[in-house]
Design an enzyme around this catalytic site. Structure first.
Site, PDB file in Angstrom:
ATOM      1  N   GLU A  28       0.831  -1.207   0.000  1.00 41.29           N
ATOM      2  CA  GLU A  28       0.000   0.000   0.000  1.00 41.29           C
ATOM      3  C   GLU A  28       0.866   1.258   0.000  1.00 41.29           C
ATOM      4  O   GLU A  28       0.624   2.209   0.760  1.00 41.29           O
ATOM      5  CB  GLU A  28      -0.961  -0.014   1.195  1.00 41.29           C
ATOM      6  CG  GLU A  28      -2.039  -1.074   1.078  1.00 41.29           C
ATOM      7  CD  GLU A  28      -3.122  -0.980   2.141  1.00 41.29           C
ATOM      8  OE1 GLU A  28      -4.274  -1.274   1.830  1.00 41.29           O
ATOM      9  OE2 GLU A  28      -2.793  -0.600   3.287  1.00 41.29           O
TER      10      GLU A  28
ATOM     11  N   GLU B   2      -6.526  -7.475  -0.910  1.00 42.81           N
ATOM     12  CA  GLU B   2      -7.011  -7.497   0.466  1.00 42.81           C
ATOM     13  C   GLU B   2      -8.504  -7.206   0.416  1.00 42.81           C
ATOM     14  O   GLU B   2      -8.924  -6.056   0.293  1.00 42.81           O
ATOM     15  CB  GLU B   2      -6.305  -6.459   1.345  1.00 42.81           C
ATOM     16  CG  GLU B   2      -4.891  -6.809   1.740  1.00 42.81           C
ATOM     17  CD  GLU B   2      -4.306  -5.822   2.753  1.00 42.81           C
ATOM     18  OE1 GLU B   2      -5.097  -5.062   3.375  1.00 42.81           O
ATOM     19  OE2 GLU B   2      -3.081  -5.812   2.911  1.00 42.81           O
TER      20      GLU B   2
END
Length: 587
Positions: free
Chosen positions: A159, A235
């Protein structure tokens, strides 16, 4: 050559169409004696792949030391078990992992380097990453698909678009993996936001997204960024984590299953985060710090399909039904809940006062003013600071810079107050009974921030301490790792050990080990160990009210329970129960 490749609209595995149906399961949050059981249950739900992060801070606790691959950290064994179960693996080696893990997985010896620019091309950072990969990758390469192993893809950073935009840094990481023998598919992972994807993606590397709802919008954002290739939610958030003092988070199973069905109906691949959350054993939980510091609880149950103790929950059955509409699911029946010990009580009748034992637990570092935990080489645990106050009377203690993260203050052994980072405390009114009184400050590291710009925020006392404006100098600073309690001289309990921070010891017998949960009604805050295995932190603030005790921690016959209770207590009993209690749910 990579076994997993991409086509214009999907994945190919060994040249055949393949959809990744994966679930996150972190080996370092599960007792190694239970890895095989959890992997089997992943396969039985219909997963063909599992995903795991790699916590740099645990694998390399010393910048000059060897790689730790023992016990909970035996990643090669975990990968071999995944292969034996017929599962593929998505490997996410960071270097930053977030994961609600202490410091986001970055070692404190690195984050405490003054002026270092974390997660950038700063040579101080990338050189350390390179040294870590030099240690990590050789034992893992035999477990990659190119060598017949289960690892089919490896993530670059994590991320990153939410943190920075240093494309050169991402390129360095990708090249670092390739030059050390990683042939498998590389991918990045970013929140499904155009700016995050733009900053965190890398040309030639598959971009994946993270989201837990609004599936169509998330996939559309991902497709706008990457017009061709597989769509993958790396995710898919089906639950959430908890902070101390907040409600327990849950998500309706039917709601999560409906979004999973939307993902799979769109032809996307998925990694369910989490399939099995596990536990933040010992001192491994992370924390957030937005407006205030908020540490994460010990349980990482995450309201996942497989509960913290490995039992199938409502999402397990709902997700299995959804997956069966889109991919083969084993004919075997869904697993049943595991055996639990019947409830029983343990008498803790031996104890030892902490403040009186610090010299036996650690050698002090003498300093003119207090030094931080990082300067003491302490990644996690407590620091006991001790000095004397030259003047008597009522006055104000001032702790410049505050505390990291929770400080109990004692004068001549008596508790006089508490300071907490979450409240931005820096001052405490006290009465000093006589000149030369002993001042002791016990500071607890409640977990390193794992997300955002405050990663690496120091722990312990963060600056000079004054009393009524006068500097207090000449400190003994005791780092308390508490990784070996064999030196604690337990003796029959008395009133003095119930008056302040103390270790409490009890024994109990069982015939056959099975899972259980430790409940501590009436106790306030501290740490718990069973047979030397550090279960983690308890706190009556909640929401979590029980600590998970994995069956492999126990043994037939005699067992030991040790608590470090930080506050005064008259309680001498602990309870073991067959039912977890993670607290009241968030409405």
């Amino acid at each position: 050559m990579s076994a997993l490749t991409t086509s214009s609209d999907g994945f190919l595995l060994h040249g055949e169409p393949f959809r990744v149906i994966s679930g996150a399961m972190h080996y370092f949050r599960i007792h190694p004696g239970q890895w095989a059981d959890r992997l089997r249950k992943a396969r039985l739900m219909g997963l063909n792949t599992v995903e795991t992060y790699v916590p740099w801070n645990l694998h390399q606790p010393d910048p000059d030391g060897p790689l730790d691959l023992d016990g909970l950290l035996d990643l090669p064994r975990y990968l071999a078990l995944a292969r034996a179960e017929g599962l593929y693996v998505l490997l996410r080696p960071g270097p930053y992992i977030c994961a609600e893990w202490d410091g986001g997985g970055l070692p404190s010896w690195l984050t405490s380097d003054p002026g270092i620019r974390l997660r950038t091309g700063d040579p101080r950072f990338t050189d350390a990453v390179d040294r870590f990969l030099d240690l990590l990758l050789p034992p893992l390469l035999p477990h990659t698909a190119a060598s017949g192993g289960p690892v089919i893809a490896v993530q670059v950073e994590n991320e990153y678009g939410a943190y920075g935009d240093d494309t050169g840094y991402l390129e360095h990481l990708a090249q670092a993996l390739r030059s050390r023998g990683v042939e498998e598919l590389l991918f990045t992972c970013d929140q499904a936001d155009p700016e995050h994807l733009a900053a965190g993606s890398l040309p030639g590397v598959l971009a994946t997204g993270t989201f837990g709802s609004k599936v169509e919008a998330g996939l559309a954002t991902l497709r706008a960024r990457q017009p061709e290739g597989p769509l993958m939610c790396a995710e898919f958030w089906i639950g959430w984590f908890d902070h101390w003092g907040e409600p327990h988070h849950v998500r309706d199973a039917a709601d999560a299953a409906a979004d999973l069905d939307r993902l799979l109906s769109a032809g996307a691949s998925v990694n369910i985060y989490m399939f099995h959350g596990g536990t933040n054993f010992a001192f491994t939980n992370g924390a957030n710090h937005d407006h205030a510091y908020t540490p994460t609880v010990t349980s990482y149950d995450y309201d996942a399909p497989l509960t913290e103790c490995g039992d199938p929950g409502p999402k397990y059955h709902a997700f299995r039904e959804v997956i069966a509409r889109h991919a083969p699911v084993p004919d075997d029946p869904a697993p049943s809940p595991g055996e639990k010990l019947p409830s029983f009580t343990v008498e803790l009748n031996r104890s030892a006062a902490l403040l009186a034992q610090v010299d036996a637990l650690s050698e002090p570092v003498r300093a003119d003013i207090p030094v931080t935990a990082e300067e003491l080489g302490l990644r996690a645990g407590y620091v006991l600071y001790r000095t004397t106050v030259p003047a008597a009377g009522d006055g104000l203690l001032h702790f410049a810079g505050g505390v990291g993260d929770r400080a109990q203050v004692f004068v001549d052994g008596a508790p006089v107050g508490l300071l907490e980072r979450e409240r931005h405390d820096e001052t405490l009114p006290v009465r000093v009974p006589h000149p030369g009184a002993t001042l002791e400050v016990l500071v607890e590291n409640m977990g390193g921030v794992n997300y955002g710009p405050r990663i690496g925020a120091p722990k312990g006392l963060l600056g000079p301490v004054t009393f009524n404006g006068g500097d207090l100098r000449g400190w003994d600073c005791h780092p308390l790792r508490l990784d070996d309690l064999s030196a604690v001289p337990f003796a029959p309990s008395d009133a003095t050990t119930g008056a302040g921070p103390a270790f409490h010891h009890g024994t109990f017998g069982i015939a056959t080990p099975a899972d259980t949960f430790l409940a501590l009604p009436g106790w306030t805050k501290g740490q718990a160990w069973v047979n030397g295995f550090h279960l983690g932190r308890y706190w009556n603030r909640g929401p979590q009210r029980t600590l998970y005790v994995p069956a492999p921690v126990l043994r037939p016959g005699a067992n030991e329970l040790v608590l470090l209770e930080l506050h005064a207590t008259t309680h001498t009993r602990a309870q073991f129960t067959g039912t977890p209690d993670l607290g009241p749910e968030k409405p």
